[in-house]
Structure formats: C-alpha cells, structure tokens
Design an enzyme around this catalytic site. Sequence first.
Site, mmCIF file in Angstrom:
data_model
loop_
_atom_site.group_PDB
_atom_site.id
_atom_site.type_symbol
_atom_site.label_atom_id
_atom_site.label_comp_id
_atom_site.label_asym_id
_atom_site.label_seq_id
_atom_site.Cartn_x
_atom_site.Cartn_y
_atom_site.Cartn_z
ATOM 1 N N SER A 9 0.832 -1.205 0.000
ATOM 2 C CA SER A 9 0.000 0.000 0.000
ATOM 3 C C SER A 9 0.862 1.249 0.000
ATOM 4 O O SER A 9 1.615 1.507 0.946
ATOM 5 C CB SER A 9 -0.901 0.010 1.233
ATOM 6 O OG SER A 9 -1.587 1.244 1.291
ATOM 7 N N HIS A 34 -1.389 -1.182 -4.024
ATOM 8 C CA HIS A 34 -2.679 -0.767 -3.472
ATOM 9 C C HIS A 34 -2.638 0.747 -3.277
ATOM 10 O O HIS A 34 -1.685 1.285 -2.702
ATOM 11 C CB HIS A 34 -2.896 -1.492 -2.138
ATOM 12 C CG HIS A 34 -4.210 -1.255 -1.492
ATOM 13 N ND1 HIS A 34 -5.346 -1.942 -1.844
ATOM 14 C CD2 HIS A 34 -4.589 -0.420 -0.492
ATOM 15 C CE1 HIS A 34 -6.359 -1.546 -1.086
ATOM 16 N NE2 HIS A 34 -5.929 -0.609 -0.263
ATOM 17 N N ASP A 36 -4.815 3.942 -1.814
ATOM 18 C CA ASP A 36 -5.937 4.303 -0.936
ATOM 19 C C ASP A 36 -6.411 5.710 -1.227
ATOM 20 O O ASP A 36 -5.657 6.674 -1.068
ATOM 21 C CB ASP A 36 -5.463 4.236 0.529
ATOM 22 C CG ASP A 36 -5.316 2.816 1.008
ATOM 23 O OD1 ASP A 36 -6.289 2.059 0.890
ATOM 24 O OD2 ASP A 36 -4.221 2.458 1.497
ATOM 25 N N MET A 38 -9.001 8.592 -0.112
ATOM 26 C CA MET A 38 -9.845 9.001 1.021
ATOM 27 C C MET A 38 -10.372 10.408 0.792
ATOM 28 O O MET A 38 -9.644 11.272 0.302
ATOM 29 C CB MET A 38 -9.034 8.965 2.313
ATOM 30 C CG MET A 38 -8.359 7.623 2.581
ATOM 31 S SD MET A 38 -7.589 7.602 4.196
ATOM 32 C CE MET A 38 -6.703 6.026 4.105
ATOM 33 N N HIS A 68 -8.481 1.591 -4.046
ATOM 34 C CA HIS A 68 -9.470 1.426 -2.971
ATOM 35 C C HIS A 68 -10.117 2.779 -2.690
ATOM 36 O O HIS A 68 -9.499 3.653 -2.083
ATOM 37 C CB HIS A 68 -8.728 0.873 -1.738
ATOM 38 C CG HIS A 68 -9.542 0.749 -0.506
ATOM 39 N ND1 HIS A 68 -8.989 0.501 0.739
ATOM 40 C CD2 HIS A 68 -10.883 0.814 -0.303
ATOM 41 C CE1 HIS A 68 -9.950 0.436 1.636
ATOM 42 N NE2 HIS A 68 -11.103 0.634 1.031
ATOM 43 N N MET A 70 -12.277 5.033 -0.740
ATOM 44 C CA MET A 70 -12.981 5.245 0.541
ATOM 45 C C MET A 70 -13.715 6.572 0.417
ATOM 46 O O MET A 70 -13.307 7.597 0.969
ATOM 47 C CB MET A 70 -11.956 5.263 1.689
ATOM 48 C CG MET A 70 -11.477 3.871 2.061
ATOM 49 S SD MET A 70 -9.935 3.897 2.992
ATOM 50 C CE MET A 70 -8.792 3.801 1.627
ATOM 51 N N MET A 139 -12.169 -5.244 5.263
ATOM 52 C CA MET A 139 -11.294 -4.363 6.047
ATOM 53 C C MET A 139 -11.008 -5.019 7.389
ATOM 54 O O MET A 139 -11.944 -5.414 8.105
ATOM 55 C CB MET A 139 -11.950 -2.991 6.271
ATOM 56 C CG MET A 139 -12.065 -2.110 5.025
ATOM 57 S SD MET A 139 -10.524 -1.847 4.131
ATOM 58 C CE MET A 139 -9.479 -1.092 5.393
ATOM 59 N N ASP A 177 -7.142 -5.988 4.303
ATOM 60 C CA ASP A 177 -6.475 -4.681 4.299
ATOM 61 C C ASP A 177 -6.527 -4.091 5.700
ATOM 62 O O ASP A 177 -7.610 -3.825 6.222
ATOM 63 C CB ASP A 177 -7.211 -3.772 3.298
ATOM 64 C CG ASP A 177 -6.594 -2.394 3.163
ATOM 65 O OD1 ASP A 177 -5.495 -2.171 3.700
ATOM 66 O OD2 ASP A 177 -7.230 -1.538 2.498
#
Length: 219
Positions: A9, A34, A36, A38, A68, A70, A139, A177
């Site tokens: 990540s 990965h 992320d 947000m 991913h 979020m 998660m 994750d």
Amino acid sequence: MLPPILAPSLLAGDHANLASSAALAARHGARWLHLDIMDGHFVPNLTFGPETLAALRRAGVKEFIDTHLMLAEPQRYSEAFAKAGASLISIHIEPRYDHAAELARIRGFGCQNGIVMNPDTPASAVLPVLDKVDLVLVMTVQPGFGGQSFRRDMLPKLAELDRVRRERGLKFRLEVDGGIDLATAAECRRAGADTFVAGTSFFKAPDIAAFVAGFGKLA
Ligand code: DX5
Ligand code: ZN
C-alpha cells in the site's frame, strides 16, 4: 485456492516520491500496488486524487493498481480513476448508492471491480453482489489510517465469504487490508484470503526482501 498476491500500500510509501515507492515494491517482485483514496467524509482523512494515479502511470508504473475508493460518493469519481489508469476499482458497500449499477459501470470502463466492507459490516451485506465482483475486500481495521492493529474478529467473516464463494462456485479474490504482516497474513490465509494489502509491514520493514520471502511461504 487462488495463489496469494501481495499488494503493497503506497499509503505507507514516500508521499513526496510515490513513483520511487512503487518502483521499490516492483523491484521486490510486487505485481500489485494498493492505492488508498480518502475523501475526508467517508473516512476522516485525505490522500490522493485521480491525478496522482495518472502521474504514477506517466512515471512508468506498470503494475496492477488496486484502487481502494474510501468515498461517500464513489460513483462521482470512479470514471476519473479508470481514465487515470486504475486496474481495479473497489467501492464500499456502506454508503447509499446503486452498488450493482456502479460495479457494472466500473467493468464498463475496462477495469476489474471490487466491493469493500468495514469491520462493523456483516458479510450478509455483500451477498447480493458477490456474483458481480472480481474482488471482495474485508477491512481488517477501521479505514482511514495506516499502522493500526489487525482485527482478529474479522477472521470468521473471511471464512464465511470463502465458504459462500465455494458453495456458489464464484471466482472473486478475497482481500484483506489493515494490520497485515506475516503473522496476520497467515491467519487470514487459513481463513480463505488470497490477496493481502501490506502498508506499514512492507514499506517500513527493516528487510523488505526478507518480508517478501516470508510472504512467499504462505502459498
Ligand atoms: C487503511 C487503508 C489501508 C492502509 C493499510 O484505511 O485502507 O490500505 O494502507 O495500512 P497498514 O498495512 O499499515 O495497516
Ligand atoms: Zn486500502
């Protein structure tokens, strides 16, 4: 059982030089990365936007980018991430939007898709979409920050999703994750997981090659 995949990540990488962190992971044999995303609403933190991903591609990053989202409104941004070069786009089940339609749209953009669930969300929440996804992400921490402790109470959820996968003859990958290191990855593997996000344990490892070698023994 699907062979294990390690997805370092970039959240735990060098934010001033993400391309070098991606290259470091690739040099150690990572085929997935990965990323992320947000939004400060669905989770109490902010990270990257589509332009970050596009810049990584321009910098020559060729690996499979497991993106991913979020986000409270993933349907507003998924196309931008697909155009920026995402390989897979995963979206959370918790916000209210048409999940099935959005999963289909992501495939329509030429990406693989994934559905994600927070620790407090039961496996039953994703059952209706399991036949529409390439990946299910469980998660194993409350999303928002790297470096948190693995939630061992997620192991039964993994086992349940793995069981449903076998019963229905489905082929989605089962990803974990949050708080994943060699020990917790082994526990998740025994519960049926095949795809492992590792932020802190990968990028902050004293010896990344040893970490990757240890991961290779999971198979
Ligand atoms: C957390 C993110 C994770 C994070 C994991 O909200 O979804 O992908 O990078 O970090 P570690 O591996 O440090 O728990
Ligand atoms: Zn993540």
